[in-house]
Each structure stands twice: as C-alpha cells, then as structure tokens.
Design an enzyme around this catalytic site. Structure first.
Site, PDB file in Angstrom:
ATOM      1  N   SER A 123       0.845  -1.179   0.063  1.00 26.31           N
ATOM      2  CA  SER A 123      -0.006  -0.100  -0.065  1.00 26.31           C
ATOM      3  C   SER A 123       1.030   1.230  -0.031  1.00 26.31           C
ATOM      4  O   SER A 123       0.110   2.450  -0.478  1.00 26.31           O
ATOM      5  CB  SER A 123      -1.024   0.046   1.166  1.00 26.31           C
ATOM      6  OG  SER A 123      -0.393  -0.038   2.364  1.00 26.31           O
ATOM      7  N   LYS A 160       0.536   4.356   7.002  1.00 35.37           N
ATOM      8  CA  LYS A 160       0.108   5.241   6.379  1.00 35.37           C
ATOM      9  C   LYS A 160       0.390   6.599   6.361  1.00 35.37           C
ATOM     10  O   LYS A 160       1.082   7.093   7.286  1.00 35.37           O
ATOM     11  CB  LYS A 160      -1.272   5.035   6.287  1.00 35.37           C
ATOM     12  CG  LYS A 160      -2.212   3.705   5.733  1.00 35.37           C
ATOM     13  CD  LYS A 160      -2.357   3.120   4.617  1.00 35.37           C
ATOM     14  CE  LYS A 160      -3.061   2.029   4.127  1.00 35.37           C
ATOM     15  NZ  LYS A 160      -2.270   1.037   4.672  1.00 35.37           N
TER      16      LYS A 160
END
Length: 202
Positions: A123, A160
C-alpha cells in the site's frame, strides 16, 4: 521462592541471557540446541514445567512467546528489535512480536528509532516502502499532516500517510489501488504508535 531442578535453572538462565543480550527470548529450537535436547518438543516440556512453577509466562502460538515476570530486558544499544505481525490488542513491543534483532544503531535515524516494523503489503510502494521491508519507527503519540505513521485502529496496525482536519483523520496509501482509511475520532479510536524515520531493505 520457586524451586527449580538443575535443568530448569539452566534453561531459565539461558532465557535471561538471551533477553539481556538480544532483547528477546529464544525459540524452542534454540533452547534445544543450546541445552543438547534432541528436539524442540523436549524444550517445550521443560518450558511448560517452568510456567507451571510461575518462573516464566508463555504465549500460545508464538515462537518467542516467553517472558519472565518482573524481568526487564536490556537490549544492546547498537541494535533494534524487529517486530513482525502485531496481535490484536497487544502492545507493539510485546515480546511475542519480536522476531529477531537487527545490528543497527538507533541513532542512525533522526529522530532515533525505537524498533523496526516488518512491512506487510504494497500500500506504500510509491514512496519506496515495499512488502518485507523493515520500517524504522520512532515511538510517539503525536503526528503532523503529511507524516508517515504507524497507526492502530481497533485491533489493526497499519502504515499510512497521516492527514487530519478537526475530528476527521485520513490514513492515505501511496498506491492508487488502495482507498484512504477515514476515521472520525468522535466515533472511533485511532492511536498513533510512531513515525516512520527510515526503511531497510534486505
């Protein structure tokens, strides 16, 4: 006072040495090799006996899930623990999460790193954080917009990019295949576990 057999005392001493030298406990296989057992199963039986006597505590299903109550490990200051998958609800630096130790000085990073987190998934690939990489993490509860964070949402830990507006937080992937994670702090708890301060690729 806990009464141990000579063999149990020997195993307990080896566990303590591993904790002091490496910052994490040995595996069953390492105990078997050190003590001359024919198989890790023999080590497991001795560990169960130590647990019954209260000398150690064991975490089921974890290869290094051994801790000594009240014993504080003093890891080498020139190394960092490598954290694998994080169990639901458990602190990131819990002993059962530590896979190994990496010989790198924490002060190599700025701010200094407290641990290395093994990355799972792609990701964050567009900023060069790939599956299997070791993410150097500085432990903090604070984050600014744009920083790459290790965050815990419920029982999940994720890496993230952080963005916040009021009570709304977005955890943004660096890969167009992954949608942002949106959290309203009024309804859901989000905990910042640390900041990314570097990446190691093996």
């Amino acid at each position: 006072m806990i009464k141990l057999t000579p063999r149990q005392a020997e195993i307990l001493g080896f566990i303590k040495r591993c904790l002091e030298d490496n910052g994490f406990p040995p595996t069953r296989a390492e105990i078997a090799q050190e003590l001359g057992f024919k198989s890790p199963n023999a080590a497991e039986e001795h560990l169960k006996a130590l647990a019954r006597k209260g000398a150690i505590e064991m975490t089921p299903g974890a290869s290094r899930g051994i801790r000594i109550p009240g014993f504080e490990a003093r890891p080498d200051e020139s190394s960092l623990p490598v954290i694998g998958r994080v169990a639901a609800g458990a602190p990131i630096l819990a002993q059962q999460h530590i896979e190994e130790s990496c010989n790198i000085n924490p002060s190599f990073f700025h701010p200094s790193a407290n641990y290395l987190l093994r990355v799972h998934g792609m990701s964050m690939k567009d900023v060069g954080i790939l599956d299997g990489d070791l993410l150097a993490v500085h432990t903090t509860r604070e984050a600014r917009n744009g920083q790459i964070v290790v965050a815990r949402i419920g029982d999940e830990v994720t890496v993230k990019r952080f963005k916040r507006e009021g009570s709304k937080v977005w955890l943004l992937a660096e890969n167009p295949d992954f949608a942002p994670i949106e959290v309203d702090l009024k309804d859901q708890e989000l905990v910042i576990e640390g900041l990314s301060v570097g990446v190691i690729r093996r």
